[in-house]
Motif scaffolding. Structure first.
Motif, short mmCIF file in Angstrom:
data_model
loop_
_atom_site.label_atom_id
_atom_site.label_comp_id
_atom_site.label_asym_id
_atom_site.label_seq_id
_atom_site.Cartn_x
_atom_site.Cartn_y
_atom_site.Cartn_z
N ASP A 13 -8.08 -38.46 -20.41
CA ASP A 13 -9.25 -37.66 -20.77
C ASP A 13 -8.87 -36.18 -20.69
O ASP A 13 -8.93 -35.57 -19.64
N PRO A 14 -8.43 -35.61 -21.84
CA PRO A 14 -7.92 -34.23 -21.80
C PRO A 14 -8.99 -33.19 -21.45
O PRO A 14 -8.66 -32.05 -21.14
N ALA B 22 -1.57 -35.31 -14.48
CA ALA B 22 -1.06 -35.55 -15.84
C ALA B 22 -1.62 -36.88 -16.35
O ALA B 22 -2.03 -36.99 -17.52
N GLU B 23 -1.65 -37.87 -15.48
CA GLU B 23 -2.16 -39.18 -15.87
C GLU B 23 -3.64 -39.11 -16.23
O GLU B 23 -4.09 -39.67 -17.23
N MET C 29 -0.08 -27.82 -20.27
CA MET C 29 0.06 -26.86 -19.16
C MET C 29 -0.71 -27.33 -17.93
O MET C 29 -0.24 -27.24 -16.81
N ARG C 30 -1.94 -27.83 -18.17
CA ARG C 30 -2.75 -28.27 -17.03
C ARG C 30 -2.11 -29.48 -16.35
O ARG C 30 -2.08 -29.59 -15.14
N ALA C 31 -1.60 -30.41 -17.20
CA ALA C 31 -1.03 -31.63 -16.65
C ALA C 31 0.32 -31.35 -16.02
O ALA C 31 0.66 -31.91 -14.99
N ALA D 194 -4.80 -26.67 -28.18
CA ALA D 194 -5.31 -27.79 -27.39
C ALA D 194 -4.16 -28.59 -26.79
O ALA D 194 -4.19 -28.95 -25.60
N GLU D 195 -3.13 -28.84 -27.60
CA GLU D 195 -1.97 -29.57 -27.07
C GLU D 195 -1.36 -28.84 -25.88
O GLU D 195 -1.06 -29.43 -24.85
#
Lengths: 461, 338
Positions: free
Chosen positions: B263-264, B257-258, A48-50, A42-43
């Protein structure tokens, strides 16, 4: 779970690839607590997405600037409706008109139009004009659309003859031929041997505009081309020049094969198709179902100047066309019909049409007369496939006389056999002068189509 | 596998519990509606907690045994799981599970599936520890799980007035309903919003000004750590404002990223990009940065046609797998829906 958790796992130093491979085989097998794997994953997923960095992009080189104005807004909106299905049969006329008015379509409509052109060859020439620089740019990016590059666009630049696409070069040669016929032919002669066979065949047909005896030596030389289509195109042009060497050779052959015989005529087909005949465009192999010698005879007659016959046979064209020939009558008549079309001879076309109303001949007649003769045919025939086909051969716009005859026929047929009128109504909708929409009130479907075209052409004006 | 089935056997008990809830509801008619609603809410809380703790164990089982067989056994397992999650009144999680089979078509499905499992695990854990979370994040977790939020409660919060550019609109059919998403961007506040509406297939959706227009309106946002979904609290006039201002391609990673830090679970976020050059598989800028398109977007021919290889303003939906183009503004300021 006797082994210790692999090193680095809890410290978060495990790579994404390791996490995926462990998940695939099973965390139990690698003695990793599944919850711990899910937490690490999850981390990493969120990171990776961010943290996704922009990739290195390769934008295509920009398209050339447009040289044509955009179609008026109302016309573009109508085109969008037509592409969505409304009066789709009229799309060709929209494109043809826009191409003639030298306007271009909005960019976002180009992909849809190019998809249509990939399936329908008949609209490609118009697409070359109305999609402008953006259309050619897109065609360079999508292999399904490369056909567009073979179509002429408007306003070719200066170096187009050396560097342009074949479509641009054709357009350039056509324009030059109209301005200065000799210059166009000389330009063609200079680089002739380097041209592709497809281009050579098309370039020869462009010389039809402003054709004269000055072109004869070049065309005569082209009869030795390696490619049949190129030779054929040159031979077709040379038959329009009664003093060309090809016309004289054909005349000499025709003189032997068709002769006067009392009040009628007599035909004797060639016994062989020699090399000289083939060079002059006579094809040795007949199409399926045709007698070989008759085929040769028909082609010799088709490529003989029509001006030769009245003197040779001692009759005016009207009598020749009606004369009995006995054996080979069909082949000789077909030869004359083909000759009348190739040589665009209205006198012969009229005479042959009297003897047998072939619609191909209508195209050679002046518009007013064409309309008149088609109208007579319509009045005397029931609505059937043959009539619709005949009328399909009469180009838009139909003259008043023909339109009135067809309208009358539609009204009669709608009353007696409504199931038979549909195709005729649709054809009339495409071919009538749209200004007639006010007089077609008896046939609402026809009136609606004409009204649509009336507005469509007004928007494009 | 059997272990899992036994655990889920608890669902039967919950069904009897449902009957109990009915009885409680019936009895409440005399004893006051508020008390009945409280009981109902408490029951939902415990049902959700049970459902999500079972989900945690199910996920641990899957990862413990390995997901190599997911292409064969996944779809049936997920259908089963989704049904149980619906019973547990967690429609948000059930929806995510239902959509899991979409990843199987991709070549890198093991990674995509692990990512989905990991985020489900994260959600279940977050719900378990909800009491310790800051209030906005707690709201986000509850919304993702599927606790309903009433229109009235949203409209009761202070609305955000602005001139909102309508930057995108997409209709999607799901379960005999058409879901319409309209994305908006505020000129002054810089805030982004998404208005969601539903209508049965075949019936007209509530009309909304089309992309390219700008409306003077107050929007009320659903609660959460990274609020996006909103309701139009009050709509005034259309404003003539021209193409919307946008973000640079190079600024997008920091922006996303923000959003994800707050909210992941975010899997959709609207972007208005300025000076973006469309390519066959992405959107680039003139410095060589590029954002990939979603694989399902194909080559965006109409977008390419509008741009002609030059920078344009484009609105797109960000998703974890790439961008989905929504709207483009051409050189003449014309608006093209993609």
């Amino acid at each position: 779970m006797t082994r210790a958790v692999p090193g680095g796992w809890e410290a978060g130093r495990v790579t994404w690839e390791e996490l995926v491979s462990t998940a695939l085989v099973g965390a139990d097998r690698r003695a990793v607590p599944p919850e711990s794997l899910l937490e690490r994953a999850a981390e990493q997923v969120v990171r990776m997405r961010a943290g996704r960095r922009p990739g290195r992009g390769g934008p295509p080189p920009p398209a050339a600037a447009e040289t044509l104005p955009l179609v008026p807004r109302a016309a573009a909106d109508r085109l969008a409706r037509m592409l969505a299905g409304e009066q789709g049969r009229l799309l060709t006329e929209w494109l043809e008109t826009a191409a003639a008015r030298r306007v271009r379509v909005p960019a976002e409509m180009i992909p849809g139009l190019l998809d249509l052109g990939a399936r329908d060859r008949s609209i490609r020439a118009y697409l070359g004009a109305v999609t402008g620089a953006r259309g050619r740019w897109l065609a360079g990016l999508n292999s399904a659309w490369t056909y567009l590059l073979a179509e002429p666009a408007h306003v070719p630049p200066d170096e187009v003859w050396e560097l342009g696409t074949s479509g641009d070069r054709r357009a350039f040669l056509t324009a030059l031929r109209r301005r200065d016929p000799a210059a166009a032919r000389e330009l063609l002669e200079r680089g002739w041997s380097a041209e592709t066979p497809e281009d050579r065949a098309v370039f020869v047909t462009i010389l039809a505009d402003g054709l004269g005896m000055a072109d004869e030596p070049f065309l005569e030389a082209v009869l030795d081309d390696r490619r049949r289509e190129v030779r054929q195109a040159a031979a077709d042009l040379l038959t329009r020049l009664p003093r060309s060497r090809l016309a004289l050779r054909m005349t000499a052959r025709a003189r032997r094969f068709v002769t006067g015989s009392g009040s009628g005529l007599r035909a004797e087909p060639p016994s062989a198709c020699d090399g000289a005949m083939e060079r002059d465009g006579v094809r040795a192999r007949p199409p399926a179902g045709m007698e070989t010698r008759g085929w040769w005879l028909q082609q010799v007659v088709a490529h003989t100047p029509l001006s030769f016959w009245p003197g040779h046979l001692g009759m005016p064209p009207g009598e020749i066309a009606a004369a009995r020939i006995g054996d080979w009558e069909r082949e000789v008549r077909m030869g004359w019909t083909r000759a009348a079309i190739l040589q665009r001879d209205a006198t012969w076309a009229r005479a042959l049409f009297e003897a047998e109303p072939l619609t191909d001949l209508l195209a050679v007649l002046p518009p007013e007369e064409r309309s008149h003769r088609a109208a007579e045919l319509v009045a005397g025939h029931p609505v059937d496939g043959q009539m619709v086909m005949m009328l399909g051969g009469v180009p838009r716009p139909w003259g008043h006389r023909l339109a009135r005859a067809v309208l009358k026929k539609i009204v009669e047929t709608t009353r007696n056999q409504p199931w038979n009128a549909g195709e005729l109504i649709r054809l009339a909708g495409e071919r009538f002068d749209p200004a007639m929409h006010e007089h077609a009130g008896e046939v609402p479907e026809l009136a609606a189509t004409l009204r649509f075209r009336f507005d469509m052409l007004k928007e494009l004006a | 596998m059997r272990r899992v089935k036994e655990r889920w056997g608890g669902a039967t008990t919950r069904n009897t519990g449902d009957a109990g809830a009915d009885r409680a509801r019936a009895g409440a008619e005399g004893g006051g509606r508020a008390a009945a609603r409280r009981t109902q809410a408490e029951q939902r809380e415990s049902r959700v907690a049970a459902g999500l703790s079972e989900l945690e164990r199910w996920l641990a089982d899957q990862i413990g045994q390995g997901i190599a067989q997911a292409r064969q056994t996944g779809p049936a397992d997920w259908d089963d799981l989704a049904r149980r999650l619906v019973d547990a009144q967690t429609p948000g999680v059930a929806g995510t599970v239902t959509r899991l089979s979409r990843v199987l078509a991709a070549e890198d499905w093991p990674g995509l599936l692990l990512a989905e499992y990991a985020l489900l695990h994260l959600l279940a854990v977050a719900h378990r520890r909800a009491a310790a979370l800051p209030e906005p994040l707690r709201q986000t977790v509850r919304a993702r799980v599927g606790f309903p939020v009433t229109r009235e409660s949203v409209l009761a919060t202070p609305a955000v007035p602005d001139h909102w550019d309508v930057v995108g609109c997409r209709d999607e059919e799901q379960d005999r309903l058409v879901a319409r998403r309209v994305w908006l961007a505020g000129r002054t506040t810089g805030r982004l919003a998404m208005v969601l509406s539903f209508s049965p297939v075949g019936q007209p959706l509530e009309s909304f000004p089309p992309p390219g227009t700008t409306i003077d309106a107050d929007l009320a946002f659903y609660p959460g750590a990274s609020p996006l979904r909103a309701l139009v609290a009050e709509r005034r006039n259309l404003v003539d404002a021209g193409p919307p201002p946008g973000t640079k391609v190079s600024q997008v990673p920091a922006l996303i990223a923000e959003v994800l830090a707050a909210d992941p679970w975010t899997d959709s976020w609207p972007l208005v990009l300025d000076g973006a050059v469309p390519c066959p598989d992405g959107l680039a800028d003139d410095e060589g940065n590029a954002l990939p398109l979603h694989p399902s977007a194909g080559v965006p021919w109409r977008l390419l046609a509008v741009s002609g290889g030059r920078p344009v303003t484009v609105a797109a939906e960000w998703t974890p797998r790439g961008l989905l183009p929504l709207t483009a503004w051409d050189e003449e300021g014309g608006v093209v829906r993609l």
